[in-house]
Design an enzyme around this catalytic site. Structure first.
Site, mmCIF file in Angstrom:
data_model
loop_
_atom_site.group_PDB
_atom_site.id
_atom_site.type_symbol
_atom_site.label_atom_id
_atom_site.label_comp_id
_atom_site.label_asym_id
_atom_site.label_seq_id
_atom_site.Cartn_x
_atom_site.Cartn_y
_atom_site.Cartn_z
ATOM 1 N N TYR A 14 0.835 -1.204 0.000
ATOM 2 C CA TYR A 14 0.000 0.000 0.000
ATOM 3 C C TYR A 14 0.872 1.258 0.000
ATOM 4 C CZ TYR A 14 -4.341 2.524 0.990
ATOM 5 O OH TYR A 14 -5.443 3.340 0.908
ATOM 6 N N ASP B 257 -19.964 -10.732 -14.701
ATOM 7 C CA ASP B 257 -20.990 -11.760 -14.852
ATOM 8 C C ASP B 257 -20.767 -12.860 -13.813
ATOM 9 O OD1 ASP B 257 -23.186 -12.968 -15.851
ATOM 10 O OD2 ASP B 257 -22.351 -13.397 -17.840
ATOM 11 N N TYR C 293 -10.098 5.279 -8.555
ATOM 12 C CA TYR C 293 -9.867 5.190 -7.116
ATOM 13 C C TYR C 293 -9.441 3.788 -6.685
ATOM 14 C CZ TYR C 293 -14.374 2.866 -6.682
ATOM 15 O OH TYR C 293 -15.412 1.958 -6.801
ATOM 16 N N GLY D 112 -7.811 -0.346 -8.244
ATOM 17 C CA GLY D 112 -7.203 -1.086 -9.358
ATOM 18 C C GLY D 112 -7.365 -2.577 -9.143
HETATM 19 N N1 LIG Z 1 -8.859 5.585 -3.499
HETATM 20 C C1 LIG Z 1 -9.578 5.567 -2.406
HETATM 21 O O1 LIG Z 1 -9.683 6.525 -1.674
HETATM 22 C C2 LIG Z 1 -10.318 4.294 -2.067
HETATM 23 C C3 LIG Z 1 -11.262 4.276 -1.039
HETATM 24 C C4 LIG Z 1 -11.957 3.109 -0.800
HETATM 25 C C5 LIG Z 1 -11.674 1.971 -1.537
HETATM 26 N N2 LIG Z 1 -10.710 2.025 -2.484
HETATM 27 C C6 LIG Z 1 -10.373 0.868 -3.313
HETATM 28 O O2 LIG Z 1 -11.536 0.498 -3.997
HETATM 29 C C7 LIG Z 1 -11.490 -0.877 -4.232
HETATM 30 C C8 LIG Z 1 -12.786 -1.502 -3.721
HETATM 31 O O3 LIG Z 1 -12.824 -1.399 -2.308
HETATM 32 P P1 LIG Z 1 -14.098 -1.926 -1.505
HETATM 33 O O4 LIG Z 1 -13.836 -1.891 -0.063
HETATM 34 O O5 LIG Z 1 -15.285 -1.231 -2.038
HETATM 35 O O6 LIG Z 1 -14.039 -3.442 -2.010
HETATM 36 P P2 LIG Z 1 -15.015 -4.662 -1.867
HETATM 37 O O7 LIG Z 1 -16.300 -4.262 -1.253
HETATM 38 O O8 LIG Z 1 -14.233 -5.794 -1.281
HETATM 39 O O9 LIG Z 1 -15.296 -4.991 -3.407
HETATM 40 C C9 LIG Z 1 -14.304 -5.405 -4.296
HETATM 41 C C10 LIG Z 1 -14.891 -5.218 -5.688
HETATM 42 O O10 LIG Z 1 -13.897 -5.431 -6.663
HETATM 43 C C11 LIG Z 1 -14.425 -6.291 -7.676
HETATM 44 N N3 LIG Z 1 -13.329 -7.007 -8.300
HETATM 45 C C12 LIG Z 1 -12.383 -7.746 -7.688
HETATM 46 N N4 LIG Z 1 -11.506 -8.218 -8.594
HETATM 47 C C13 LIG Z 1 -11.923 -7.754 -9.804
HETATM 48 C C14 LIG Z 1 -11.445 -7.901 -11.131
HETATM 49 N N5 LIG Z 1 -10.337 -8.624 -11.404
HETATM 50 N N6 LIG Z 1 -12.135 -7.296 -12.135
HETATM 51 C C15 LIG Z 1 -13.246 -6.587 -11.868
HETATM 52 N N7 LIG Z 1 -13.744 -6.403 -10.624
HETATM 53 C C16 LIG Z 1 -13.089 -6.984 -9.612
HETATM 54 C C17 LIG Z 1 -15.382 -7.183 -6.912
HETATM 55 O O11 LIG Z 1 -16.280 -7.732 -7.796
HETATM 56 P P3 LIG Z 1 -16.789 -9.274 -7.700
HETATM 57 O O12 LIG Z 1 -17.982 -9.273 -6.795
HETATM 58 O O13 LIG Z 1 -17.102 -9.542 -9.107
HETATM 59 O O14 LIG Z 1 -15.654 -10.106 -7.147
HETATM 60 C C18 LIG Z 1 -16.039 -6.149 -5.990
HETATM 61 O O15 LIG Z 1 -17.005 -5.433 -6.695
HETATM 62 C C19 LIG Z 1 -10.213 -1.400 -3.590
HETATM 63 O O16 LIG Z 1 -9.200 -1.413 -4.563
HETATM 64 C C20 LIG Z 1 -9.935 -0.350 -2.552
HETATM 65 O O17 LIG Z 1 -8.570 -0.307 -2.179
HETATM 66 C C21 LIG Z 1 -10.040 3.153 -2.766
#
Ligand SMILES: NC(=O)c1ccc[n+]([C@@H]2O[C@H](COP(=O)([O-])OP(=O)(O)OC[C@H]3O[C@@H](n4cnc5c(N)ncnc54)[C@H](OP(=O)(O)O)[C@@H]3O)[C@@H](O)[C@H]2O)c1
Length: 350
Positions: A68, A191, A259, A261
């Site tokens: 991170y 999907d 936000y 990847g």
């Molecule tokens: N920049 C910022 O300030 C910020 C703030 C918050 C979160 N984030 C980032 O946002 C992301 C999501 O966080 P979260 O807590 O919302 O996660 P989360 O609830 O665990 O959800 C993860 C999501 O990613 C999808 N996913 C995983 N692998 C994938 C792939 N190879 N291709 C397409 N989709 C994929 C999952 O879809 P499936 O259901 O299909 O597995 C799910 O929708 C993380 O990378 C986190 O670090 C960034």
């Protein structure tokens, strides 16, 4: 200020607590151990907090892995988000008092523990009349969604936004906050076998359109834009091909904010999108956004948390489906938090 960590030594520790500690970076299942950790008595500007609940987010995993952008010094306690109740305060603390619920406004505090002492400046009070899981998960994903919808384009009711990973924690918050503002959401998901039930669930949250990554590439997408305007904003949580396809649907002059990847693949931008559609590209990181304001401009953070807690109280912002597990069951929780398509937030209950 990050509190630093002393592992428990009974001779000089005032109070004992349990925490998920890592002494080196690596796979969370291998490096995290439940240990006793010190809790000193709160100094003048410090607050002693009994943690109640804390989620496992992807960034928490990356922090333990050492990948991170921000890494606390080791040894460290895992976890960046959660809610706790104040049990004691230093004599100069003014913003919170005993019995208040608090959430972190700084990253790296180490929330996967039963009790800790944090600086007053690293915490913010939240109302205690909202559901526990809502409070435990308000300070990262809903805050990110709130900023994404507020800071990049001036959106009016009827405007639309498009996003990928729409069933993520951030994605679900985007859907609900946008719905409360009358903004149309176009939501891309991967999907899966249970797609119909996922679509229904997102629609129940207020999603206007839910499409799969495959549908995103089909010519029929243009039919969608007979029903709703092209999006002014795109929110990218994935990267790779999916993101390039999403970008093609942006309105002239619109913005794409990255936000996350999740696919761990770079974003490819067709030059035509830059030249002929004049799209704007940028990134957002809530940790940085809060860091820039935590000590100088807390009013903006306070307003955001207040607005989000109001939505939670009114049932307009519900947390993602979750599995709650006692801290001792952290191995299962960590494993499930990294299982694709499970779509359940893992919450550690202290
Ligand atoms: N920049 C910022 O300030 C910020 C703030 C918050 C979160 N984030 C980032 O946002 C992301 C999501 O966080 P979260 O807590 O919302 O996660 P989360 O609830 O665990 O959800 C993860 C999501 O990613 C999808 N996913 C995983 N692998 C994938 C792939 N190879 N291709 C397409 N989709 C994929 C999952 O879809 P499936 O259901 O299909 O597995 C799910 O929708 C993380 O990378 C986190 O670090 C960034």
């Amino acid at each position: 200020m990050w509190p630093g960590l002393r592992l428990f030594r009974s001779s000089y520790s005032s109070l004992a607590a349990r925490g998920l500690v890592y002494e080196k970076h690596g796979e969370p299942a291998q490096v995290l151990q439940l240990k006793n950790v010190d809790v000193a008595h709160p100094a003048d500007y410090e607050v002693q907090v009994k943690m109640l609940a804390a989620p496992i987010n992807p960034s928490d995993i990356n922090m333990v892995q050492g990948t991170y952008a921000f890494l606390p010094p080791l040894p460290a306690v895992g976890g960046n988000e959660g809610v706790g109740v104040v049990v004691d305060v230093g004599r100069h603390v003014t913003s919170v008092r005993r019995g208040d619920w608090v959430v972190p406004v700084e990253a790296g505090l180490g929330t996967w523990r039963t009790e800790a002492v944090f600086s007053e400046a690293s915490l913010m009070r939240v109302p205690s009349d909202i559901p526990l899981v809502g409070a435990a998960t308000v300070s990262v994903n809903p805050c990110t969604a709130y900023r994404l919808l507020s800071d990049y384009e001036t959106l009016r009711p009827g405007d639309s936004v498009i996003q990928n990973a729409s069933n993520s924690g951030v994605g679900q918050a985007v859907i609900q906050i946008a719905a409360s503002l009358g903004i149309t959401t176009i939501n891309i998901v991967r999907d899966r076998e249970e797609l119909p039930s996922l679509v229904r669930r997102l629609q129940d949250l207020g999603a206007d359109h839910v499409i799969t990554e495959d549908q995103l590439r089909k010519p029929e997408m243009k039919d969608l834009f007979k029903k709703c305007p092209r999006p002014r904003l795109a929110f990218n949580c994935v990267g790779g091909k999916n993101t390039t396809e999403m970008l093609r649907h942006l309105d002239y002059g619109g913005s794409m904010v990255t936000y996350g990847g999740m696919a761990k693949q770079p974003v490819t931008i067709p030059v035509s999108a830059l030249i002929f559609k004049n799209v704007k590209l940028c990134g957002f990181w809530i940790t940085q956004w809060k860091k820039e304001r935590a000590h100088t401009d807390r009013e903006e953070i306070t307003k955001m948390i207040r607005d989000l807690c109001d939505l939670i109280r009114r049932g307009r912002l519900v947390p993602p489906p979750s599995t709650q597990r006692p801290l001792e069951d952290f191995s299962r929780a960590l494993q499930d938090s990294q299982t694709p398509f499970l779509s359940r937030k893992q919450i550690l209950i202290m």
